[in-house]
Design an enzyme around this catalytic site. Sequence first.
Site, PDB file in Angstrom:
ATOM      1  N   HIS A  61       0.842  -1.202   0.000  1.00  0.00           N
ATOM      2  CA  HIS A  61       0.000   0.000   0.000  1.00  0.00           C
ATOM      3  C   HIS A  61       0.879   1.254   0.000  1.00  0.00           C
ATOM      4  O   HIS A  61       1.252   1.769   1.056  1.00  0.00           O
ATOM      5  CB  HIS A  61      -0.924  -0.017   1.223  1.00  0.00           C
ATOM      6  CG  HIS A  61      -1.959   1.052   1.200  1.00  0.00           C
ATOM      7  ND1 HIS A  61      -3.099   0.988   1.974  1.00  0.00           N
ATOM      8  CD2 HIS A  61      -2.054   2.213   0.506  1.00  0.00           C
ATOM      9  CE1 HIS A  61      -3.831   2.074   1.751  1.00  0.00           C
ATOM     10  NE2 HIS A  61      -3.206   2.840   0.872  1.00  0.00           N
ATOM     11  N   HIS A  63       1.695   5.050  -2.169  1.00  0.00           N
ATOM     12  CA  HIS A  63       1.314   6.067  -3.162  1.00  0.00           C
ATOM     13  C   HIS A  63       2.596   6.657  -3.751  1.00  0.00           C
ATOM     14  O   HIS A  63       3.366   7.280  -3.024  1.00  0.00           O
ATOM     15  CB  HIS A  63       0.468   7.166  -2.505  1.00  0.00           C
ATOM     16  CG  HIS A  63      -0.837   6.651  -1.953  1.00  0.00           C
ATOM     17  ND1 HIS A  63      -1.997   6.669  -2.678  1.00  0.00           N
ATOM     18  CD2 HIS A  63      -1.147   6.082  -0.767  1.00  0.00           C
ATOM     19  CE1 HIS A  63      -2.989   6.134  -1.957  1.00  0.00           C
ATOM     20  NE2 HIS A  63      -2.496   5.777  -0.786  1.00  0.00           N
ATOM     21  N   ARG A  65       2.583   8.660  -6.582  1.00  0.00           N
ATOM     22  CA  ARG A  65       2.234  10.002  -7.095  1.00  0.00           C
ATOM     23  C   ARG A  65       2.527  10.266  -8.568  1.00  0.00           C
ATOM     24  O   ARG A  65       2.117  11.295  -9.089  1.00  0.00           O
ATOM     25  CB  ARG A  65       2.923  11.101  -6.258  1.00  0.00           C
ATOM     26  CG  ARG A  65       2.639  11.054  -4.770  1.00  0.00           C
ATOM     27  CD  ARG A  65       1.181  11.136  -4.456  1.00  0.00           C
ATOM     28  NE  ARG A  65       0.935  11.321  -3.021  1.00  0.00           N
ATOM     29  CZ  ARG A  65      -0.162  10.898  -2.399  1.00  0.00           C
ATOM     30  NH1 ARG A  65      -1.120  10.283  -3.075  1.00  0.00           N
ATOM     31  NH2 ARG A  65      -0.309  11.115  -1.114  1.00  0.00           N
ATOM     32  N   ASN A  95      -4.431   6.356  -7.408  1.00  0.00           N
ATOM     33  CA  ASN A  95      -4.962   7.727  -7.351  1.00  0.00           C
ATOM     34  C   ASN A  95      -3.929   8.751  -7.819  1.00  0.00           C
ATOM     35  O   ASN A  95      -3.609   9.716  -7.146  1.00  0.00           O
ATOM     36  CB  ASN A  95      -5.489   8.077  -5.951  1.00  0.00           C
ATOM     37  CG  ASN A  95      -4.435   8.017  -4.877  1.00  0.00           C
ATOM     38  OD1 ASN A  95      -3.426   7.327  -5.014  1.00  0.00           O
ATOM     39  ND2 ASN A  95      -4.649   8.747  -3.799  1.00  0.00           N
ATOM     40  N   ASP A 153      -8.680   3.544  -3.900  1.00  0.00           N
ATOM     41  CA  ASP A 153      -8.128   4.117  -2.658  1.00  0.00           C
ATOM     42  C   ASP A 153      -7.862   5.605  -2.783  1.00  0.00           C
ATOM     43  O   ASP A 153      -7.466   6.120  -3.823  1.00  0.00           O
ATOM     44  CB  ASP A 153      -6.844   3.406  -2.235  1.00  0.00           C
ATOM     45  CG  ASP A 153      -6.316   3.942  -0.909  1.00  0.00           C
ATOM     46  OD1 ASP A 153      -7.123   4.124   0.011  1.00  0.00           O
ATOM     47  OD2 ASP A 153      -5.107   4.211  -0.803  1.00  0.00           O
ATOM     48  N   HIS A 180     -10.833   1.112   0.549  1.00  0.00           N
ATOM     49  CA  HIS A 180     -10.717   2.211   1.504  1.00  0.00           C
ATOM     50  C   HIS A 180     -12.134   2.376   2.056  1.00  0.00           C
ATOM     51  O   HIS A 180     -13.005   2.922   1.385  1.00  0.00           O
ATOM     52  CB  HIS A 180     -10.243   3.467   0.759  1.00  0.00           C
ATOM     53  CG  HIS A 180     -10.292   4.726   1.569  1.00  0.00           C
ATOM     54  ND1 HIS A 180      -9.163   5.417   1.933  1.00  0.00           N
ATOM     55  CD2 HIS A 180     -11.326   5.424   2.075  1.00  0.00           C
ATOM     56  CE1 HIS A 180      -9.509   6.496   2.631  1.00  0.00           C
ATOM     57  NE2 HIS A 180     -10.814   6.530   2.726  1.00  0.00           N
ATOM     58  N   HIS A 233      -5.838  -0.396   5.491  1.00  0.00           N
ATOM     59  CA  HIS A 233      -5.696   0.447   6.697  1.00  0.00           C
ATOM     60  C   HIS A 233      -6.859   0.392   7.683  1.00  0.00           C
ATOM     61  O   HIS A 233      -7.529   1.382   7.921  1.00  0.00           O
ATOM     62  CB  HIS A 233      -5.383   1.900   6.318  1.00  0.00           C
ATOM     63  CG  HIS A 233      -6.250   2.532   5.253  1.00  0.00           C
ATOM     64  ND1 HIS A 233      -7.615   2.377   5.204  1.00  0.00           N
ATOM     65  CD2 HIS A 233      -5.925   3.331   4.201  1.00  0.00           C
ATOM     66  CE1 HIS A 233      -8.095   3.060   4.171  1.00  0.00           C
ATOM     67  NE2 HIS A 233      -7.086   3.634   3.537  1.00  0.00           N
ATOM     68  N   ASP A 306       0.825   2.581   3.738  1.00  0.00           N
ATOM     69  CA  ASP A 306       0.007   3.675   3.185  1.00  0.00           C
ATOM     70  C   ASP A 306       0.881   4.926   2.998  1.00  0.00           C
ATOM     71  O   ASP A 306       0.453   6.049   3.267  1.00  0.00           O
ATOM     72  CB  ASP A 306      -1.216   3.979   4.053  1.00  0.00           C
ATOM     73  CG  ASP A 306      -2.263   4.824   3.322  1.00  0.00           C
ATOM     74  OD1 ASP A 306      -2.065   5.133   2.122  1.00  0.00           O
ATOM     75  OD2 ASP A 306      -3.273   5.188   3.957  1.00  0.00           O
ATOM     76  N   HIS A 310       3.359  14.101   0.599  1.00  0.00           N
ATOM     77  CA  HIS A 310       2.816  15.415   0.220  1.00  0.00           C
ATOM     78  C   HIS A 310       3.935  16.429   0.391  1.00  0.00           C
ATOM     79  O   HIS A 310       4.588  16.456   1.440  1.00  0.00           O
ATOM     80  CB  HIS A 310       1.650  15.821   1.126  1.00  0.00           C
ATOM     81  CG  HIS A 310       0.456  14.929   1.018  1.00  0.00           C
ATOM     82  ND1 HIS A 310      -0.359  14.897  -0.086  1.00  0.00           N
ATOM     83  CD2 HIS A 310      -0.068  14.020   1.888  1.00  0.00           C
ATOM     84  CE1 HIS A 310      -1.335  14.012   0.098  1.00  0.00           C
ATOM     85  NE2 HIS A 310      -1.177  13.464   1.287  1.00  0.00           N
TER      86      HIS A 310
HETATM   87 ZN   LIG Z   1      -7.109   4.929   1.884  1.00  0.00          ZN
HETATM   88 ZN   LIG Z   2      -3.759   4.814   0.648  1.00  0.00          ZN
END
Ligand SMILES: [Zn+2]
Ligand SMILES: [Zn+2]
Length: 426
Positions: A61, A63, A65, A95, A153, A180, A233, A306, A310
């Site tokens: 899990h 991200h 980007r 995402n 997610d 999610h 999560h 997760d 950012h």
């Molecule tokens: Zn999530």
């Molecule tokens: Zn996530």
Amino acid sequence: MNTLRISNGRVIDPSQNIDQVSDLWVKGEHIAGMGSQPGLQPTRVIDATGKIVCPGLIDMHVHLREPGREEDETIATGTAAALAGGVTSVACMPNTEPALDSQAAAEFVYLQAERAGNANVFPIGAITKGRDGAELAEIGGLVEGGAVGFTDDGSPVTSAEIMRRALEYCRMFDKPVLVHAEDLELTKGGVMHEGVESMRLGLRGMPAAGEEVMIHRDIELAEVTGGRLHILHVSTAGGVDLIRRGKARGIRVSGEATPHHFTLTDKCLRGFDSNFKMSPPLRTQADIDAIIDGLKDGTLEVIATDHAPHAPEKKMRELDQAPNGIIGLETLLPICILALIEPGHLTWPQLIAKLTINPARVLGIDRGTLKTGADADITIIDPKVEWTIDPEQFQSKSRNCPYAGWKVRGRAHAVILGGEIKFQRN
Ligand SMILES: [Zn+2]
Ligand SMILES: [Zn+2]
């Protein structure tokens, strides 16, 4: 052909129930065996005395980007962070901008990961086109492009009918649907867990029920479809219990815990620091206790970070404006050691199973084992080394880490990927 001998380490491979001090041998790109191997001449030796030698860690899990938000992270920087954290394979969430909802998008991830040459990356496809919840994405094309699971997610799948069809369709390809779990009406406007602390701070809360009602719905849908469901999560005691009872009924559901949800509570928001803002939010000590119980009894078979980078200028905004999430790849091991190994909640083999063979099984990928002939993805852990977490030293592009300044123990010492030493600390 290169032959690597990793000598005298504590070899832990839950896929084969192995936990013993031994040599481990790598020939070319593959595991060549354990113990004494008179037929092999090492061209390189790593002394692993006092260290743990295990299958390369898998974080299912993450991200990354890219494409679309390269100011937060790229496939290259995210996979560099993975290696520094001891992780040899990540599954990346869809995402991105645009969303990972087509065969070409999945193929792009493989291409960029190969170019970067760090960790393996397995793309997770979007359930719905553009992740907008309205229409199923091209699941078959995504599988063709190498997607190993499906999720929206970042967002839940609000429509029960779409979720039912996703479970049915993914079942035909034997791919898991990762959820999610959030009821957006119950959590609307919330910035933290709804409870005593949110009342005290005068902040809008997200109730535990916002997670639990969706886990309940999706377990029911997994039952009627026979599909494979994975709850991302899990943050609430009620959520852990729903998964436990679903498993007892024979439903194909797996559960995942993140390190922050078993170490930090909603009290951390007292300083209004956005590094403690995430979705699902940090909950209470009772929820932490339930998650740890779920990890102990196998209800939650996967630990994943997760990892949600950012850029500082976004995360520094006021609490209600700041985006959700924290980075996690480079703190995964020490936080698990601190919260699970040192208090005696899990043994090393139990922890390593949740970071290797268990996520490999959920995703149906051929990783997470030290069996002879397997791809030589290996993590060597120094379980004792003491260090202080300093996000400024991280490989990740982002710095949104809630553990800055924590004095911890344990870290990846070396990481081997496909027989090649990709990362090593002195
Ligand atoms: Zn999530
Ligand atoms: Zn996530």
